[in-house]
Scaffold this active site. Structure first.
Site, PDB file in Angstrom:
ATOM      1  N   ASP A 146      49.139  43.580  50.467  1.00 46.31           N
ATOM      2  CA  ASP A 146      47.757  43.323  50.861  1.00 46.31           C
ATOM      3  C   ASP A 146      47.505  43.546  52.352  1.00 46.31           C
ATOM      4  OD1 ASP A 146      45.024  41.762  50.108  1.00 46.31           O
ATOM      5  OD2 ASP A 146      45.772  41.066  52.036  1.00 46.31           O
ATOM      6  N   THR A 178      42.158  42.067  49.643  1.00 48.69           N
ATOM      7  CA  THR A 178      42.307  43.353  48.954  1.00 48.69           C
ATOM      8  C   THR A 178      42.910  43.152  47.567  1.00 48.69           C
ATOM      9  OG1 THR A 178      42.616  44.434  51.096  1.00 48.69           O
ATOM     10  CG2 THR A 178      43.248  45.674  49.142  1.00 48.69           C
ATOM     11  N   ASP A 179      43.929  42.310  47.466  1.00 48.07           N
ATOM     12  CA  ASP A 179      44.500  41.989  46.163  1.00 48.07           C
ATOM     13  C   ASP A 179      43.450  41.387  45.238  1.00 48.07           C
ATOM     14  OD1 ASP A 179      47.111  42.862  46.394  1.00 48.07           O
ATOM     15  OD2 ASP A 179      47.896  40.955  47.091  1.00 48.07           O
ATOM     16  N   LEU A 180      42.705  40.431  45.753  1.00 55.49           N
ATOM     17  CA  LEU A 180      41.725  39.726  44.930  1.00 55.49           C
ATOM     18  C   LEU A 180      40.623  40.663  44.453  1.00 55.49           C
ATOM     19  CD1 LEU A 180      41.514  36.462  47.036  1.00 55.49           C
ATOM     20  CD2 LEU A 180      42.612  36.721  44.817  1.00 55.49           C
ATOM     21  N   GLY A 183      41.907  42.903  41.795  1.00 56.26           N
ATOM     22  CA  GLY A 183      41.943  42.188  40.530  1.00 56.26           C
ATOM     23  C   GLY A 183      40.586  42.138  39.860  1.00 56.26           C
TER      24      GLY A 183
END
Length: 418
Positions: A146, A178-180, A183
């Site tokens: 991330d 960024t990960d969230l 997702g």
């Protein structure tokens, strides 16, 4: 009924982007089967402290980090580096509508678990691959994290104070944004692909990259460059296109001021006792205020420093000018609106206690979300899922466990593994 009743998701993802997507699907009612490594499980199980405490006040093996992204799932511990484990995954994939994975490009092909291999056993399978940089291109083989993506994708260039200000320099966002966001894009893409599969009988491969997501949600900052040719810079809490729209100082701390139009600015000027500013051609319109930011903001800051934040927040609320306190996390959960919306929930956990969590922010009028249980312990549902979906009996399960292919949880205590 639940929104996704009848949808089974085989979740081969770990860490955050993939698990966040599958947690959304679980919230919607999908049966999410989380496949984990025997003896270890998702990497984030150990990303603590803090760890969840059991009924006796002792730390469990579940970190707060792991708990935030895995509620409502069933944990099946299978070692798919072994041929028998690979066969189990293929058999499960044949009975699922969705598979989510976030291994390196080509990482699952050597086990016969890539899209091409699984499409042969389930043509309607929606197969979502989440990687750092995508399935092709010069960076495809790089691992994606991330913070590294926030850097290369431009987010750090617009986050933090300017270089010449105290504390200036690049900053990452305080959560793995960024990960969230990846997702969330994954969940949306999966739902769209499911709709297509239901109509056509054909699944497909979703190629989703952290970098692609990060560049896409630069939003107005990207547009400022693409349309205006101006490279955005770090401005702390200030907005590149709106003034005044930033954290402001008060006599006893700070608060966030978010003036969205000229009428609000005029009312702000009245509250601070400077009505003439709203008539000044340098400040009368937002475009003018943006152009004269350097003169206007210090004037406002000087005036706002004279009274406590609570005074300004109350006065601005009375005239409809958006402003809010800058809350710590504990203050967020003490906030009257957060409490009224029921954002904190308690879910039962296999350790015997409960887990405090944040609910899914979506509210549906006809199909309210039901969460069931908190995140599972490692292998909690191995026996249940293999018997239910693959008709594997106790003798076969014992043989698989003895061979290290699977890991199960003792039925008398779901917090203990065999």
């Amino acid at each position: 009924m639940n929104l996704l009743d009848g949808v089974r998701v085989l979740d081969l993802s770990r860490i955050l982007a993939g698990p966040w997507a599958t947690q959304v699907l679980a919230d919607f009612g999908a049966d999410v089967i989380k496949v984990e490594r025997p003896g270890a499980g998702d990497d984030t199980r150990g990303w603590g402290p803090p760890f969840l405490e059991d009924a006796d006040g002792n730390d469990t093996t579940e970190s707060a980090y792991y708990l935030c992204a895995n509620r409502g799932k069933r944990s099946v511990a299978i070692d798919f580096t072994l041929p028998e484990g690979q066969a189990l995954i293929r058999a499960l994939a044949a009975r699922c509508q969705v598979l989510v994975e976030n291994y390196k490009v080509g990482g699952l092909a050597k086990y016969g678990l890539d899209y091409a291999s699984l499409r042969a056993v389930n043509p309607a399978l929606v197969y979502c691959s989440i990687t750092g940089y995508g399935q092709d291109g010069p960076y495809a083989q790089r691992a994606g994290y991330d913070a590294a993506i926030q850097a290369i994708g431009g987010l750090m260039s617009v986050t933090g104070e300017p270089d010449d200000a105290p504390g200036g320099g690049p900053q990452k966002v305080g959560v793995a944004a960024t990960d969230l966001m990846t997702g969330m894009y994954a969940a949306t893409a999966i739902l769209a692909a499911l709709r297509h599969a239901e109509r056509s009988g054909q699944g497909q491969h979703i190629d989703l990259a952290l970098l692609d997501t990060q560049v896409a949600w630069l939003a107005n900052q990207a547009s400022n460059w693409l349309v205006g040719g101006v490279v955005p810079e770090r401005q702390g809490t200030a907005h590149p296109n709106i003034v005044p729209y930033q954290v402001m100082p008060a006599a006893d701390g700070y608060f966030m001021l978010a003036v969205g139009n000229d009428a609000q600015f005029a009312r702000l000027c009245g509250v601070i006792g400077e009505p003439q500013l709203a008539a000044d051609p340098r400040y009368a319109t937002n475009a003018a205020r943006v152009a004269h930011r350097a003169e206007l903001v210090p004037l406002l800051q000087q005036r706002l420093r004279t009274r406590p934040a609570a005074h300004w927040l109350a006065a601005l609320e009375q005239v409809g000018v958006p402003a809010n306190p800058v809350n710590r996390i504990d203050q967020v959960f003490d906030d009257a609106q957060v409490q009224a919306r029921g954002l904190r929930i308690e879910l039962p956990h296999a350790s015997g206690g409960t887990v405090a969590m944040v609910r899914n922010p979506l509210k549906f009028s006809a199909t309210p979300l039901r969460y069931g249980q908190a995140a599972p312990v490692l292998g909690q549902h191995t026996a249940q899922v293999l018997e239910e979906m693959l008709d594997i009996d106790g003798g076969r399960l014992a043989a698989l466990q003895a061979g290290g292919v699977v890991q199960t949880v003792h039925p008398s205590n779901e917090g203990e593994t065999e």
